[in-house]
Design an enzyme around this catalytic site. Structure first.
Site, PDB file in Angstrom:
ATOM      1  N   LYS A 135      54.075  39.262  46.511  1.00 44.93           N
ATOM      2  CA  LYS A 135      53.287  38.443  45.571  1.00 44.93           C
ATOM      3  C   LYS A 135      53.321  39.167  44.233  1.00 44.93           C
ATOM      4  O   LYS A 135      52.568  40.116  43.999  1.00 44.93           O
ATOM      5  CB  LYS A 135      51.850  38.316  46.093  1.00 44.93           C
ATOM      6  CG  LYS A 135      51.160  37.025  45.719  1.00 44.93           C
ATOM      7  CD  LYS A 135      50.985  36.795  44.234  1.00 44.93           C
ATOM      8  CE  LYS A 135      49.750  37.464  43.691  1.00 44.93           C
ATOM      9  NZ  LYS A 135      49.693  37.413  42.205  1.00 44.93           N
ATOM     10  N   GLU A 142      47.548  51.686  45.648  1.00 38.26           N
ATOM     11  CA  GLU A 142      47.795  52.490  44.446  1.00 38.26           C
ATOM     12  C   GLU A 142      47.015  51.819  43.323  1.00 38.26           C
ATOM     13  O   GLU A 142      47.309  50.684  42.950  1.00 38.26           O
ATOM     14  CB  GLU A 142      49.302  52.543  44.156  1.00 38.26           C
ATOM     15  CG  GLU A 142      50.024  53.299  45.259  1.00 38.26           C
ATOM     16  CD  GLU A 142      51.534  53.397  45.079  1.00 38.26           C
ATOM     17  OE1 GLU A 142      52.083  52.825  44.127  1.00 38.26           O
ATOM     18  OE2 GLU A 142      52.180  54.056  45.924  1.00 38.26           O
ATOM     19  N   CYS A 172      49.776  53.262  34.707  1.00 36.39           N
ATOM     20  CA  CYS A 172      48.625  53.776  35.467  1.00 36.39           C
ATOM     21  C   CYS A 172      48.484  55.284  35.306  1.00 36.39           C
ATOM     22  O   CYS A 172      47.399  55.823  35.382  1.00 36.39           O
ATOM     23  CB  CYS A 172      48.778  53.421  36.933  1.00 36.39           C
ATOM     24  SG  CYS A 172      50.260  54.125  37.657  1.00 36.39           S
ATOM     25  N   GLU A 216      38.721  52.785  32.635  1.00 36.26           N
ATOM     26  CA  GLU A 216      40.151  52.568  32.376  1.00 36.26           C
ATOM     27  C   GLU A 216      40.314  51.400  31.408  1.00 36.26           C
ATOM     28  O   GLU A 216      39.830  50.298  31.661  1.00 36.26           O
ATOM     29  CB  GLU A 216      40.890  52.250  33.682  1.00 36.26           C
ATOM     30  CG  GLU A 216      42.385  52.093  33.471  1.00 36.26           C
ATOM     31  CD  GLU A 216      43.132  51.626  34.710  1.00 36.26           C
ATOM     32  OE1 GLU A 216      42.689  50.636  35.333  1.00 36.26           O
ATOM     33  OE2 GLU A 216      44.152  52.240  35.064  1.00 36.26           O
TER      34      GLU A 216
END
Ligand code: NAD
Ligand code: 6OD
Length: 484
Positions: free
Chosen positions: A176, A252, A286, A388
């Site tokens: 996906k 992750e 990331c 973040e």
């Protein structure tokens, strides 16, 4: 107008509805994407199950490995198509995708093919009372149908980082992709057919998360394991979905990664590395740095040099070789990043550079552009120092001692990565050992042998992938003991 369809059982198929994919450059619609509903997801999972018990499941490792080498070679052969598609979806500079995203997309198939070829087997001889003995050994079988849920920042790289090992281990997969980046996953379907990967081995379902393809895939009980890259909040939702059926997950997730710059660093290298870690891919990595701690004697010099570097970055379109930074992925993400730019000012930050939107001409004025931004002057509990942002920005603060900076670097719910800049390697080792993160760089950034473990500590991840560590997730170990 391009139409991007789901790829199921070796064929491109429509979905229940369509959604629009817009360009980050100017917000124009560049493709219509077929959204997979429950039926298409179910079709994909069934196709994957059938392939597992079909020709794919019957291949010996050496043949599977050859096919995956073929996939890697075919990506390289169609390099420019992948490059165009990735840059159209993300707006990232072609110079970046040409050196990072597309080569790694191909390499991920080769590397994991090599890992499975060379995996050692445990084997023991046992003594038994009757003197005949026994052989006790372990085998690895595929875990089954793997659901792979992907983000938009490095679409091909991060999808193949999971598809490569999953297929090398003999699994079948349903991918996906992010709703923002459907194109390269679809292109890979063509590659799979071209090199003769049996139908149903690689499937792609497009759509969103909740009440769409993401949720339908992760809640489908025909999926044996789920591997995910994306935000921590989404990872938690996927973990809940995986609890139903007690299915394994590999997650992750997000980060708020520190860079620690000691006064004895190689100054030029520290600036170059921090420039890349804060601004490359428009800060949408990331592993990127959003918190920079600089030892006080070089603080002013470091801030001035990073400011200069940020102001020298040319904001531009993917095909311009001079482009140093592209747009964010979408207007929605731009609104999020700009909300942090405002918050930093409200919290009393000194805006060293940036803090707004660059002047873009013509239709580019409608795109997802923001300025590379540097702040100083905030305390560690400010929102932009804790949350973040995933944009081209960082906060720089001074520190006075090693113990102090380790404590401050670790004062976060995340634990993905860190970068330490020092020419004192004893200190480099010492500080690296104390940093609470899955990956610590000393005098480098984004440099790693792909056979090493990759993943996050704390809320940045569950599990490790990379090299044999991927095998731990993508295979089921079986203990066989044969009495002779
Ligand atoms: P996201 O979590 O919003 O979306 C990731 C994927 O999950 C998308 O395909 C999305 O459609 C799907 N999704 C969303 N909700 C879902 C649900 N409830 N069920 C199933 N699927 C769902 O992340 P993003 O915005 O695409 O990517 C940016 C984030 O990814 C950042 O937080 C970044 O740090 C993180 N990231 C982490 C790593 C890593 O290796 N640790 C790598 C890249 C990006
Ligand atoms: O290099 C890799 O294997 C990897 N997983 C990189 C992740 C980057 C995050 O944006």
């Amino acid at each position: 107008m391009k139409q991007i369809r789901n790829f199921i059982n070796g064929e491109f198929v429509s979905g229940s509805k369509m959604f629009e994919k817009r360009s980050p450059l100017n917000n124009a619609v560049i493709a219509q994407v077929c959204e997979a509903g429950k039926d298409e997801v179910d079709f994909a999972v069934r196709a994957a199950r059938a392939a597992l018990h079909g020709p794919w499941g019957k291949l010996v490792v050496a043949d599977r490995v050859d096919l995956l080498y073929g996939v890697a070679n075919e990506i390289v052969r169609r390099f420019d198509e992948f490059l165009e598609a990735e840059c159209a979806d993300t707006g990232k500079p072609m110079s970046l995708a040409r050196h990072i995203d597309i080569p790694r997309g191909a390499a991920n198939f080769k590397i994991f093919a090599d890992v499975v070829k060379n995996v050692p087997t445990e084997f023991f001889e046992l003594a038994t009372p009757d003197g005949r003995g026994a052989l006790n050994y372990a085998t690895r079988s595929p875990i089954g149908v793997v659901g792979i849920v992907c983000p938009w920042n490095l679409p091909l790289l991060l999808m193949t980082w999971k598809a490569g090992p999953a297929l090398a281990c003999g699994n079948t997969i349903v991918v996906k992709p992010s709703e923002e980046t459907p194109q390269t996953a679809a292109l890979l379907g063509e590659v799979m057919n071209a090199v003769g990967i049996p139908k149903g081995v690689y499937n792609v379902v497009h759509g969103f998360g909740p009440a769409s393809a993401g949720e339908f895939l992760t809640t489908h009980q025909g999926v044996n394991a789920i591997t995910f890259t994306g935000e921590t909040r989404t990872g938690a939702a996927i973990m809940k979905a995986a609890a139903d059926g007690a299915r394994p997950v590999s997650l992750e997730m997000g980060g708020k990664n520190p860079a620690i710059v000691f006064a004895d660093c190689d100054f030029e290298a520290a600036i170059e590395g921090t420039m890349r870690s804060a601004f490359s891919n428009c800060g949408q990595v990331c592993l990127g740095t959003e918190r920079v701690y600089v030892e006080r004697p070089i603080f002013d010099k470091f801030v001035a040099a990073l400011k200069q570097g940020a102001e020298n970055l040319k904001v531009g379109v993917p095909g311009d070789p001079a482009t140093g930074i592209g747009p964010l992925i979408s207007l929605e993400h731009k609104a999020k990043v700009l909300s942090y730019y405002r918050k930093a000012k409200e919290e009393g930050a000194t805006v060293v550079t940036g803090g707004g939107v660059p002047n873009m001409s013509g239709d580019l004025a409608d795109g997802a552009w923001v300025q590379p931004t540097i702040w100083t002057g905030l305390s560690d509990d400010a929102a932009v120092c804790r949350e973040e942002i995933f944009g081209p920005c960082c906060h720089i603060s001074p520190f006075d001692s090693e113990d102090e900076v380790i404590r401050r670097a670790n004062d976060t719910t995340y634990g993905l990565s860190a970068a330490i800049w020092t020419t004192n390697l004893q200190r480099g080792h010492r500080v690296a050992a104390k940093i609470e993160a899955g990956l610590v760089w000393v005098n480098s950034w984004f440099l790693r042998d792909l056979r090493t473990p990759f993943g996050g500590a704390k809320q940045s991840g569950i599990g490790r992938e990379g090299g044999v560590h991927s095998l731990e997730f993508y295979t089921e170990l079986k203990n066989i003991c044969v009495k002779l």
